[in-house]
Design a protein around this motif. Structure first.
Motif, short mmCIF file in Angstrom:
data_model
loop_
_atom_site.label_atom_id
_atom_site.label_comp_id
_atom_site.label_asym_id
_atom_site.label_seq_id
_atom_site.Cartn_x
_atom_site.Cartn_y
_atom_site.Cartn_z
N GLU A 1 51.75 42.94 39.11
CA GLU A 1 52.05 41.93 38.09
C GLU A 1 51.13 42.12 36.87
N VAL A 2 49.84 42.33 37.12
CA VAL A 2 48.91 42.56 36.02
C VAL A 2 49.32 43.82 35.26
N GLN A 3 49.61 44.88 35.98
CA GLN A 3 50.00 46.14 35.35
C GLN A 3 51.23 45.96 34.48
N GLN A 4 52.25 45.30 35.01
CA GLN A 4 53.49 45.11 34.28
C GLN A 4 53.29 44.23 33.04
N ARG A 5 52.63 43.10 33.21
CA ARG A 5 52.46 42.16 32.09
C ARG A 5 51.56 42.72 30.99
N ALA A 6 50.57 43.53 31.39
CA ALA A 6 49.65 44.11 30.40
C ALA A 6 50.15 45.46 29.88
N LYS A 7 51.27 45.92 30.46
CA LYS A 7 51.86 47.21 30.06
C LYS A 7 50.87 48.36 30.22
N LEU A 8 50.28 48.42 31.42
CA LEU A 8 49.30 49.46 31.74
C LEU A 8 49.97 50.61 32.46
N ALA A 9 49.36 51.78 32.40
CA ALA A 9 49.93 52.98 32.99
C ALA A 9 49.74 53.05 34.51
N SER A 10 48.73 52.36 35.04
CA SER A 10 48.46 52.51 36.48
C SER A 10 47.90 51.23 37.08
N GLN A 11 47.97 51.15 38.41
CA GLN A 11 47.34 50.03 39.09
C GLN A 11 45.83 50.14 39.02
N GLY A 12 45.31 51.34 38.87
CA GLY A 12 43.87 51.51 38.70
C GLY A 12 43.38 50.80 37.45
N GLU A 13 44.15 50.92 36.36
CA GLU A 13 43.80 50.21 35.13
C GLU A 13 43.92 48.70 35.34
N ALA A 14 44.93 48.28 36.08
CA ALA A 14 45.11 46.86 36.36
C ALA A 14 43.93 46.33 37.18
N LEU A 15 43.46 47.11 38.13
CA LEU A 15 42.30 46.71 38.92
C LEU A 15 41.06 46.61 38.03
N ARG A 16 40.90 47.54 37.12
CA ARG A 16 39.74 47.55 36.22
C ARG A 16 39.70 46.28 35.37
N ILE A 17 40.84 45.88 34.79
CA ILE A 17 40.83 44.69 33.94
C ILE A 17 40.75 43.41 34.78
N THR A 18 41.31 43.46 35.99
CA THR A 18 41.20 42.30 36.89
C THR A 18 39.75 42.10 37.28
N ARG A 19 39.08 43.17 37.67
CA ARG A 19 37.66 43.08 38.04
C ARG A 19 36.83 42.58 36.86
N ALA A 20 37.05 43.13 35.69
CA ALA A 20 36.28 42.73 34.51
C ALA A 20 36.48 41.24 34.20
N THR A 21 37.71 40.80 34.24
CA THR A 21 38.01 39.40 33.91
C THR A 21 37.47 38.43 34.95
N LEU A 22 37.75 38.70 36.22
CA LEU A 22 37.35 37.76 37.27
C LEU A 22 35.85 37.75 37.49
N THR A 23 35.19 38.88 37.33
CA THR A 23 33.72 38.90 37.43
C THR A 23 33.12 38.04 36.33
N THR A 24 33.63 38.20 35.12
CA THR A 24 33.11 37.44 34.00
C THR A 24 33.43 35.95 34.15
N LEU A 25 34.62 35.64 34.61
CA LEU A 25 34.96 34.23 34.86
C LEU A 25 34.07 33.65 35.95
N GLY A 26 33.80 34.43 36.98
CA GLY A 26 32.91 33.97 38.05
C GLY A 26 31.51 33.68 37.55
N GLU A 27 31.08 34.43 36.55
CA GLU A 27 29.77 34.17 35.95
C GLU A 27 29.76 32.85 35.19
N ARG A 28 30.88 32.49 34.60
CA ARG A 28 30.96 31.28 33.77
C ARG A 28 31.17 30.01 34.59
#
Length: 129
Positions: free
Chosen positions: A9-36
């Motif tokens: 879902e992340v990959q499709q909505r963000a129009k990313l080339a791979s699930q690896g990229e989707a995992l990278r942005i998911t990790r970045a977003t949720l880690t930062t949200l967890g900090e906040r």
């Protein structure tokens, strides 16, 4: 929602080339949200998420008082992208999270964040949040 479906879902909505990229942005977003977020709120939000990604929220050092610009900067740094893309990617990830967790839990997250974070929820199609 399972791990592969979530990332798809992340990959499709963000129009990313791979699930690896989707995992990278998911990790970045949720880690930062967890900090906040407060640790209790991060744990509550993480509970219904796939176990492979819930830890991004719960392992972060919580309750950091970062403003929205710093939030986007951290996502950009972690995702190795620019601020504009990081802002969009964070919106996409939170849109998928909103589709995954109970509405009341997602509303609690929004209520914990100051109004400057409203842009993070820009993609949400439902007025319920």
């Amino acid at each position: 929602m399972d791990f592969d479906t979530f990332l798809g879902e992340v990959q499709q909505r963000a129009k990313l080339a791979s699930q690896g990229e989707a995992l990278r942005i998911t990790r970045a977003t949720l880690t930062t949200l967890g900090e906040r977020l407060g640790s209790g709120e991060a744990t509550d939000l993480a509970a219904p998420l796939p176990m492979e990604i819930d830890r991004f929220l719960t392992e972060a050092q919580s309750e950091q008082r970062i403003d929205y610009d710093e939030f986007v900067d951290r996502v950009a740094d972690r995702a190795s992208t620019d601020q504009s893309d990081a802002n969009f990617y964070a919106q996409v990830v939170l849109d998928v999270v909103a589709d995954t967790v109970p509405e009341s839990e997602f509303r609690d997250v929004r209520d914990q964040l100051p109004s400057e974070y409203d842009n993070l929820f820009k993609l949400l199609s439902s007025e319920n949040y």
